[in-house]
Write a protein that holds these residues in place. Structure first.
Motif, PDB file in Angstrom:
ATOM      1  N   ALA A 290      -6.909 -26.080 -26.750  1.00 57.75           N
ATOM      2  CA  ALA A 290      -8.117 -26.696 -27.298  1.00 57.75           C
ATOM      3  C   ALA A 290      -7.775 -27.818 -28.278  1.00 57.75           C
ATOM      4  O   ALA A 290      -8.501 -28.812 -28.370  1.00 57.75           O
ATOM      5  CB  ALA A 290      -8.982 -25.636 -27.990  1.00 57.75           C
ATOM      6  N   ARG A 291      -6.671 -27.680 -28.989  1.00 59.57           N
ATOM      7  CA  ARG A 291      -6.286 -28.676 -29.993  1.00 59.57           C
ATOM      8  C   ARG A 291      -5.631 -29.910 -29.367  1.00 59.57           C
ATOM      9  O   ARG A 291      -5.914 -31.042 -29.758  1.00 59.57           O
ATOM     10  CB  ARG A 291      -5.312 -28.029 -30.987  1.00 59.57           C
ATOM     11  CG  ARG A 291      -5.013 -28.879 -32.230  1.00 59.57           C
ATOM     12  CD  ARG A 291      -4.019 -28.144 -33.114  1.00 59.57           C
ATOM     13  NE  ARG A 291      -4.489 -26.806 -33.435  1.00 59.57           N
ATOM     14  CZ  ARG A 291      -3.684 -25.790 -33.790  1.00 59.57           C
ATOM     15  NH1 ARG A 291      -2.378 -25.977 -33.853  1.00 59.57           N
ATOM     16  NH2 ARG A 291      -4.198 -24.609 -34.074  1.00 59.57           N
TER      17      ARG A 291
ATOM     18  N   GLU B 189     -13.909 -16.586 -31.611  1.00 62.26           N
ATOM     19  CA  GLU B 189     -13.282 -17.899 -31.769  1.00 62.26           C
ATOM     20  C   GLU B 189     -12.579 -18.358 -30.497  1.00 62.26           C
ATOM     21  O   GLU B 189     -12.741 -19.501 -30.059  1.00 62.26           O
ATOM     22  CB  GLU B 189     -12.276 -17.863 -32.926  1.00 62.26           C
ATOM     23  CG  GLU B 189     -11.577 -19.201 -33.145  1.00 62.26           C
ATOM     24  CD  GLU B 189     -10.481 -19.144 -34.185  1.00 62.26           C
ATOM     25  OE1 GLU B 189      -9.956 -20.204 -34.556  1.00 62.26           O
ATOM     26  OE2 GLU B 189     -10.125 -18.019 -34.619  1.00 62.26           O
ATOM     27  N   GLU B 190     -11.798 -17.466 -29.884  1.00 65.57           N
ATOM     28  CA  GLU B 190     -11.034 -17.877 -28.707  1.00 65.57           C
ATOM     29  C   GLU B 190     -11.951 -18.253 -27.541  1.00 65.57           C
ATOM     30  O   GLU B 190     -11.657 -19.194 -26.788  1.00 65.57           O
ATOM     31  CB  GLU B 190     -10.076 -16.761 -28.277  1.00 65.57           C
ATOM     32  CG  GLU B 190      -8.966 -16.468 -29.263  1.00 65.57           C
ATOM     33  CD  GLU B 190      -9.363 -15.441 -30.310  1.00 65.57           C
ATOM     34  OE1 GLU B 190      -8.496 -15.044 -31.105  1.00 65.57           O
ATOM     35  OE2 GLU B 190     -10.544 -15.038 -30.334  1.00 65.57           O
TER      36      GLU B 190
ATOM     37  N   ARG C 161     -14.981 -19.480 -27.773  1.00 70.56           N
ATOM     38  CA  ARG C 161     -15.598 -20.778 -28.081  1.00 70.56           C
ATOM     39  C   ARG C 161     -14.577 -21.915 -27.928  1.00 70.56           C
ATOM     40  O   ARG C 161     -14.920 -23.014 -27.492  1.00 70.56           O
ATOM     41  CB  ARG C 161     -16.202 -20.752 -29.479  1.00 70.56           C
ATOM     42  CG  ARG C 161     -17.447 -19.878 -29.561  1.00 70.56           C
ATOM     43  CD  ARG C 161     -18.182 -19.964 -30.890  1.00 70.56           C
ATOM     44  NE  ARG C 161     -17.467 -19.315 -31.960  1.00 70.56           N
ATOM     45  CZ  ARG C 161     -16.841 -19.928 -32.947  1.00 70.56           C
ATOM     46  NH1 ARG C 161     -16.839 -21.256 -33.017  1.00 70.56           N
ATOM     47  NH2 ARG C 161     -16.220 -19.246 -33.892  1.00 70.56           N
ATOM     48  N   LEU C 162     -13.332 -21.639 -28.267  1.00 68.80           N
ATOM     49  CA  LEU C 162     -12.282 -22.637 -28.048  1.00 68.80           C
ATOM     50  C   LEU C 162     -12.118 -22.930 -26.555  1.00 68.80           C
ATOM     51  O   LEU C 162     -11.892 -24.082 -26.161  1.00 68.80           O
ATOM     52  CB  LEU C 162     -10.959 -22.139 -28.627  1.00 68.80           C
ATOM     53  CG  LEU C 162     -10.793 -22.223 -30.140  1.00 68.80           C
ATOM     54  CD1 LEU C 162      -9.567 -21.428 -30.585  1.00 68.80           C
ATOM     55  CD2 LEU C 162     -10.690 -23.672 -30.606  1.00 68.80           C
TER      56      LEU C 162
ATOM     57  N   ARG D 198      -5.753 -21.667 -28.392  1.00 69.28           N
ATOM     58  CA  ARG D 198      -5.838 -22.483 -29.610  1.00 69.28           C
ATOM     59  C   ARG D 198      -5.154 -23.832 -29.407  1.00 69.28           C
ATOM     60  O   ARG D 198      -5.697 -24.883 -29.756  1.00 69.28           O
ATOM     61  CB  ARG D 198      -5.202 -21.744 -30.794  1.00 69.28           C
ATOM     62  CG  ARG D 198      -5.994 -20.571 -31.332  1.00 69.28           C
ATOM     63  CD  ARG D 198      -5.495 -20.144 -32.714  1.00 69.28           C
ATOM     64  NE  ARG D 198      -4.072 -19.811 -32.726  1.00 69.28           N
ATOM     65  CZ  ARG D 198      -3.596 -18.583 -32.522  1.00 69.28           C
ATOM     66  NH1 ARG D 198      -4.428 -17.590 -32.262  1.00 69.28           N
ATOM     67  NH2 ARG D 198      -2.306 -18.344 -32.577  1.00 69.28           N
TER      68      ARG D 198
ATOM     69  N   SER E  39     -14.765 -25.365 -25.397  1.00 66.35           N
ATOM     70  CA  SER E  39     -14.426 -26.723 -25.824  1.00 66.35           C
ATOM     71  C   SER E  39     -13.305 -27.299 -24.971  1.00 66.35           C
ATOM     72  O   SER E  39     -13.318 -28.482 -24.612  1.00 66.35           O
ATOM     73  CB  SER E  39     -14.019 -26.728 -27.299  1.00 66.35           C
ATOM     74  OG  SER E  39     -15.128 -26.436 -28.131  1.00 66.35           O
ATOM     75  N   LEU E  40     -12.328 -26.469 -24.640  1.00 67.25           N
ATOM     76  CA  LEU E  40     -11.205 -26.922 -23.823  1.00 67.25           C
ATOM     77  C   LEU E  40     -11.670 -27.395 -22.450  1.00 67.25           C
ATOM     78  O   LEU E  40     -11.327 -28.503 -22.016  1.00 67.25           O
ATOM     79  CB  LEU E  40     -10.193 -25.783 -23.672  1.00 67.25           C
ATOM     80  CG  LEU E  40      -9.128 -25.963 -22.578  1.00 67.25           C
ATOM     81  CD1 LEU E  40      -8.209 -27.126 -22.909  1.00 67.25           C
ATOM     82  CD2 LEU E  40      -8.333 -24.672 -22.398  1.00 67.25           C
TER      83      LEU E  40
ATOM     84  N   HIS F  99     -19.604 -23.349 -28.650  1.00 66.23           N
ATOM     85  CA  HIS F  99     -18.295 -23.985 -28.535  1.00 66.23           C
ATOM     86  C   HIS F  99     -17.604 -23.984 -29.890  1.00 66.23           C
ATOM     87  O   HIS F  99     -18.158 -23.527 -30.899  1.00 66.23           O
ATOM     88  CB  HIS F  99     -18.452 -25.408 -27.997  1.00 66.23           C
ATOM     89  CG  HIS F  99     -19.459 -26.220 -28.758  1.00 66.23           C
ATOM     90  ND1 HIS F  99     -19.166 -26.807 -29.976  1.00 66.23           N
ATOM     91  CD2 HIS F  99     -20.754 -26.526 -28.484  1.00 66.23           C
ATOM     92  CE1 HIS F  99     -20.234 -27.447 -30.427  1.00 66.23           C
ATOM     93  NE2 HIS F  99     -21.216 -27.294 -29.542  1.00 66.23           N
ATOM     94  N   ALA F 100     -16.397 -24.526 -29.934  1.00 61.09           N
ATOM     95  CA  ALA F 100     -15.577 -24.434 -31.150  1.00 61.09           C
ATOM     96  C   ALA F 100     -16.165 -25.178 -32.339  1.00 61.09           C
ATOM     97  O   ALA F 100     -15.927 -24.805 -33.492  1.00 61.09           O
ATOM     98  CB  ALA F 100     -14.171 -24.958 -30.859  1.00 61.09           C
ATOM     99  N   ASP F 101     -16.936 -26.246 -32.088  1.00 62.62           N
ATOM    100  CA  ASP F 101     -17.469 -27.055 -33.182  1.00 62.62           C
ATOM    101  C   ASP F 101     -18.893 -26.686 -33.576  1.00 62.62           C
ATOM    102  O   ASP F 101     -19.490 -27.336 -34.437  1.00 62.62           O
ATOM    103  CB  ASP F 101     -17.436 -28.542 -32.787  1.00 62.62           C
ATOM    104  CG  ASP F 101     -16.016 -29.035 -32.546  1.00 62.62           C
ATOM    105  OD1 ASP F 101     -15.113 -28.569 -33.267  1.00 62.62           O
ATOM    106  OD2 ASP F 101     -15.821 -29.860 -31.638  1.00 62.62           O
TER     107      ASP F 101
END
Length: 222
Positions: A38-39, A118-119, A121-122, A35, A125-126, A189-191
């Protein structure tokens, strides 16, 4: 001497975790790490921030993972390609020998369940946003995944499930996994919106159905 209110769990002391707690704590740390990575990006995330996210001291985190790189590799193992392979262990091994098209459909369906979390897909994105697509850790995971699928096609070619002229197994594995991997990167992906994720799953399963229908010998008998 101060005492904790009745019912308050005792604070865990820093140091090496008990074996009974280690697995759950590692899983919690990897979820928090992906998390935050990715952020804020891999470089922008400190081990202190990850430890704080799960309520640990930094020294306690290092009792589970020796470095931030080791933690990233653990998140990749859990939510990346190798984690997908491990996630479908419930598939009966006999199915691969008796009905390969159905085995592939079940395997990919299990992969999609894993990738849509979720993880996972994060993580996609990462690696795309943080320039990690060419990292050694990801490359190793992808090579392992490709080797697994290649071994399946190698067995099916030898058993006569697939016409020999479609080989070698490496070419079949590339043709099979390429569109699936692309769909994951582009749409899981996350979005991604729920509609995009649903469409990606449908597209991948359609690809599996088409691939198996045109490659496997329909009249093969064991």
């Amino acid at each position: 001497m101060d005492t904790l209110p009745q019912g308050t769990p005792a604070r865990r002391r820093p140091g090496r975790p008990r074996k009974a707690d280690s697995g759950d704590t590692k899983a919690e740390i990897t979820r928090a790490a992906v998390r935050l990575f990715a952020r804020h990006g891999f470089t922008g995330t400190s081990t202190r921030a990850i430890a704080r996210e799960v309520g640990l001291s930094e020294s306690a985190l290092y009792a589970h993972f020796t470095s931030k790189q080791a933690l990233f590799e653990a998140t990749l193992a859990r939510f990346g390609p190798q984690g997908s392979t491990d996630s479908h262990t419930a598939i009966a091994s006999m199915l691969a020998e008796t009905d390969p098209p159905r085995f592939l459909a079940k395997m990919v369906s299990d992969f999609l369940e894993h990738w849509d979390r979720e993880e996972a897909r994060l993580l996609i994105s990462l690696v795309t946003r943080d320039g990690l697509m060419h990292s050694d850790a990801l490359r190793t995971a992808l090579v392992g995944m490709r080797a697994y699928v290649t071994s399946l096609f190698d067995d099916w070619l030898a058993a006569g499930w697939l016409p020999a002229h479609l080989g070698p197994a490496e070419r079949l594995a590339f043709s099979f996994t390429g569109p699936i991997g692309l769909a994951r990167v582009m749409h899981l992906h996350a979005d991604a919106t729920p509609e995009e994720r649903t469409q990606a799953r449908a597209d991948v399963l359609q690809h599996v159905e088409l691939f198996t229908s045109v490659t496997f010998n329909a009249d093969h008998k064991e």
